[in-house]
Design an enzyme around this catalytic site. Sequence first.
Site, short mmCIF file in Angstrom:
data_model
loop_
_atom_site.label_atom_id
_atom_site.label_comp_id
_atom_site.label_asym_id
_atom_site.label_seq_id
_atom_site.Cartn_x
_atom_site.Cartn_y
_atom_site.Cartn_z
CG HIS A 26 -2.23 0.68 0.99
ND1 HIS A 26 -2.44 1.56 -0.03
CD2 HIS A 26 -3.41 0.62 1.67
CE1 HIS A 26 -3.68 2.01 0.01
NE2 HIS A 26 -4.29 1.46 1.04
CG ASP B 126 -3.00 5.16 -4.20
OD1 ASP B 126 -2.29 5.11 -3.18
OD2 ASP B 126 -2.96 6.11 -5.03
#
Length: 433
Positions: free
Chosen positions: A404, A408
């Site tokens: 992450h 995204d």
Amino acid sequence: MAKEIQVPTLGESVTEGTIGEWLKKPGDAVAVDEPIVSLETDKVAVEVPSPVAGVIKELKAEEGDTVEVGAVIAIVEEGAAPAAKGDEAARAYEQREDGKEKREADKAAPASAAAKEQARDSAQTLSPAVRRAVLEHGVDPSTIEGTGKDGRLTKEDVVAAAEAKKKGSAGGSIGDAAPDQAATASTPSASSDGGEGAGGERREERVKMTRMRQTIARRLKGAQEEAALLTTFNDCDMSAVIEARTKYKDLFAKKHDIRLGFMGFFAKAACLALKDVPSANAYIEGDEIVYHDYVDISVAVSAPNGLVVPVIRDADKKGFARIEKDIADFGARAKDGKLTMEDMKGGTFTISNGGVFGSLMSTPIINPPQSAVLGLHRIEDRAVVVDGEIVVRPMMYLALSYDHRLIDGREAVTALKIIKEAIEDPTRMLIDL
């Protein structure tokens, strides 16, 4: 003349290895290019051959020792070995094994003189570890098909044959358990009420982790600690791919001499997704993001010493047949322990298929420094709603784990959705949608 055997160069950035198994012992005859030791590195097991013919004079390291590249690990006395040397060594070894002078194979008379000669020659070429396993399990080595280099028997081959023999004599009571599971199941242990089981007691065994297993553990734990891991899921209707395989599998096999599998479809679908979502095909290096204009797909393959991830180079430029052939080649060489460091170098994205082992759903861990991994699972018929009707479809859960820090949530979901849509409508792969 004595010849020193040194640890060879094992690959880029690899400076040491671990002695996994000595295939020869002092006094054994050895031919030119005949393997004498198996070295374990962080990724693969490498057999070191003898550069000369002669007799093993001395071993400079023990099994389990860590040795650096260039270190002397054995001495070979160059020259032809006496013809009877192997026989004497073998007999002496067998007599030391708890009074067992002969193997089970010696009790069964060969069908002909030729068969007897072949069995005798096979016995002479058994490595110490394999010979010990043959003696312990009482199996006939001439009836076992070897999976090692040049058809050579391995200790695992002997154990598997012994377990198969045990299952047959027990009427299949152990079922389809793996060899180590079968051995555990057949070992007497304490009963569930706390009393001792008949004929034995509970036992434990401590086995040192292989170098490869230590590296796997370290890398996976490091990925969890460094990356911001998250997994997104989707399900996929496999009807179209199954229909395509059924329709074209014979023609495909005839033309390309390889079976049309599911991995080819998922590899090409992943290439589409990575083209549209380049961050899933990138990785973080320091304070920079490294993007790739090519797709090298690491394919998780099960090997005797653990999970390995050989790389399909330029998967985005290859067709289904070439991808399937690469995967088949990796699987065969992983089983035989013949994968090289170069086979596993690099990789920009990973596909792991837990479905072949029956997994319904999982959260795979990325393969550093990569930023994403696609997890495939088993196909099972489930009730789904299509056009307002409840129908049965062959469904598979897909999982995309990602870092992450770089990817995204929107990008991860988009990438997985592209893979899902390409599998449900394979025409998209042909027209680049």
